[in-house]
Design an enzyme around this catalytic site. Structure first.
Site, PDB file in Angstrom:
ATOM      1  N   ASP A  68      47.541  38.208-169.452  1.00 20.34           N
ATOM      2  CA  ASP A  68      46.972  37.649-170.687  1.00 20.34           C
ATOM      3  C   ASP A  68      45.444  37.667-170.624  1.00 20.34           C
ATOM      4  OD1 ASP A  68      46.547  35.584-168.930  1.00 20.34           O
ATOM      5  OD2 ASP A  68      47.497  34.026-170.132  1.00 20.34           O
ATOM      6  N   SER A  69      44.900  38.093-169.468  1.00 17.49           N
ATOM      7  CA  SER A  69      43.445  38.335-169.361  1.00 17.49           C
ATOM      8  C   SER A  69      43.011  39.424-170.335  1.00 17.49           C
ATOM      9  CB  SER A  69      43.068  38.717-167.927  1.00 17.49           C
ATOM     10  OG  SER A  69      43.897  39.757-167.460  1.00 17.49           O
ATOM     11  N   GLU A  86      45.732  31.390-157.340  1.00 19.06           N
ATOM     12  CA  GLU A  86      44.406  31.708-157.897  1.00 19.06           C
ATOM     13  C   GLU A  86      43.404  30.624-157.519  1.00 19.06           C
ATOM     14  OE1 GLU A  86      44.278  32.950-162.015  1.00 19.06           O
ATOM     15  OE2 GLU A  86      42.083  32.901-162.038  1.00 19.06           O
ATOM     16  N   GLU A 119      52.390  30.610-165.653  1.00 13.19           N
ATOM     17  CA  GLU A 119      51.449  29.715-164.983  1.00 13.19           C
ATOM     18  C   GLU A 119      52.068  28.323-164.853  1.00 13.19           C
ATOM     19  OE1 GLU A 119      47.590  29.701-166.842  1.00 13.19           O
ATOM     20  OE2 GLU A 119      47.443  31.881-166.739  1.00 13.19           O
TER      21      GLU A 119
HETATM   22  O1  KIV Z   1      46.097  37.475-166.722  1.00 10.04           O
HETATM   23  C1  KIV Z   1      45.744  37.830-165.587  1.00 10.04           C
HETATM   24  O2  KIV Z   1      45.013  38.812-165.400  1.00 10.04           O
HETATM   25  C2  KIV Z   1      46.187  37.028-164.444  1.00 10.04           C
HETATM   26  C3  KIV Z   1      45.624  37.365-163.100  1.00 10.04           C
HETATM   27  C4  KIV Z   1      44.284  36.752-162.980  1.00 10.04           C
HETATM   28  C5  KIV Z   1      46.524  36.970-162.004  1.00 10.04           C
HETATM   29  O3  KIV Z   1      46.950  36.129-164.612  1.00 10.04           O
END
Ligand code: KIV
Length: 276
Positions: free
Chosen positions: A45-46, A183, A116
Site C-alpha cells: 500500500d506504499s 518494521e 498490519e
Molecule cells: O506497503 C509497503 O511497502 C510495506 C512495506 C514497507 C513492508 O508494507
C-alpha cells in the site's frame, strides 16, 4: 528459476538462507524484480506514497490495490506475490476482510495477503487463515495506524513495548501466519523474535538478524525523493538519470535534433511526385 515459489518454499528457507522481498506496483518493475530472482514481491500500500502522490497509505483502497496487483501478477513467473490489504479492507471493515482477501487471490492472482497489526488483528487474521488464504503479519511500525502508536517512530524501544511485540509475533504465528514483517524495530528485539518463531521474519529497519529483508523498490532505486528513512539504502539514483534524459529530449526537440533520420519513416520520391 522458472519454478514458482510457494509458501512452503518460504518457510523452508528459514535458517538456510536469507529471504529477499521487494515492492512492485506495475508490470515493468515486477518483471525486472522477478528476473533478478527476488523471492517475494509485495504489492504494497506504499503505492499511495511513492506512486500516487498521497500523504498516507490509508488513502488507497481495494480498487487501486487490485488494479496494481493485477499488473504485477501478469509479469511474475517466479516470485511469491503478496497483496497488501489496504486500511479500508480490514481495519475499517473487519467483517469484509475475508471477502477482500479473497479478491487478492481470485481476482488479482496473488499468492498471499499481508495485514498490519491493529486492535482486531488476531480475529481478522484468524478468519483469513481459516479461509485458507496464506497470511503475512506486519508488526512494529504499522503505517496505517501510525497516529495510534506515536507516529513514524522505532517501536519496541523499552522492555515493556518490546514484550508486546514479542507477544504479537507469537500470537500471529500461532494463528497460522506464514511469515512476519518487522518494521522499525531494534535489531536485538528482531533477533529475539526471529529466534522464537518457526516462521520467517522479514525486516525493514529491523537489522541484520531477521530471516529476510524487504525494501520499497522506489527507495532503493532513488525514485522517491520526498523523504528517505534511515533504514533505506539507495543503490542507484534513477531520479537524476531520468531527469537528465528528459531534459536532453526537450533540448533535442527544440533544437530539431530529434527525430533524426533513424527515427523517421520515408516515402519514395516518385510516390511523392504523384501528389504534386
Ligand atoms: O506497503 C509497503 O511497502 C510495506 C512495506 C514497507 C513492508 O508494507
Amino acid at each position: 528459476m522458472d519454478k514458482k515459489i510457494t509458501v512452503q518454499d518460504i518457510l523452508g528457507m528459514k535458517g538456510k538462507r536469507k529471504i529477499t522481498m521487494l515492492t512492485a506496483y506495475d508490470f515493468p518493475l515486477a518483471s525486472l524484480i522477478d528476473k533478478a530472482g527476488i523471492d517475494m514481491i509485495l504489492v504494497g500500500d506504499s503505492v499511495a506514497n511513492v506512486v500516487l502522490g498521497l500523504d498516507s497509505t490509508t488513502k488507497v483502497g481495494m480498487t487501486e490495490m487490485i488494479h496494481h496487483a493485477k499488473a504485477v501478477t501478469r509479469a511474475v513467473k517466479h516470485a511469491l506475490v503478496v497483496g497488501d490489504m489496504p486500511y479500508e479492507s480490514y481495519q475499517l471493515n473487519p467483517k469484509e476482510s475475508v471477502k477482500n482477501a479473497k479478491r487478492f487471490i481470485e481476482e488479482a492472482s496473488c499468492d498471499a495477503v499481508k495485514l498490519e497489526w491493529f486492535q482486531q488483528c488476531l480475529e481478522v487474521t484468524q478468519e483469513i487463515v481459516k479461509a485458507k488464504i496464506p497470511a503475512m503479519g506486519h508488526i512494529g511500525l504499522t503505517p496505517q495506524t501510525a497516529d495510534k502508536i506515536g507516529g513514524f517512530k522505532v517501536q519496541g524501544k523499552d522492555a515493556e513495548a518490546a514484550q508486546k511485540l514479542i507477544e504479537q509475533a507469537i500470537a500471529l504465528e500461532k494463528l497460522g501466519c506464514f511469515s512476519l514483517v518487522l518494521e522499525c524495530v531494534p535489531d536485538k528485539i528482531a533477533q529475539i523474535i526471529t529466534k522464537k518463531l518457526k516462521i520467517p521474519t522479514i525486516g525493514i529497519g529491523a537489522g541484520l538478524y531477521c530471516d529476510g529483508q524487504v525494501l520499497v523498490t522506489h527507495d532503493l532505486l532513488g525514485l522517491f525523493e520526498r523523504f528517505k528513512p534511515k533504514f533505506v539504502k539507495q543503490y542507484v539514483n534513477l531520479s537524476a538519470l531520468i531527469q537528465k534524459a528528459i531534459e536532453e529530449y526537450k533540448k533535442e526537440v527544440i533544437e530539431e535534433k530529434f527525430p533524426s533520420r533513424e527515427h523517421t519513416f520515408t516515402i519514395k520520391e516518385e510516390e511523392l511526385r504523384k501528389l504534386e
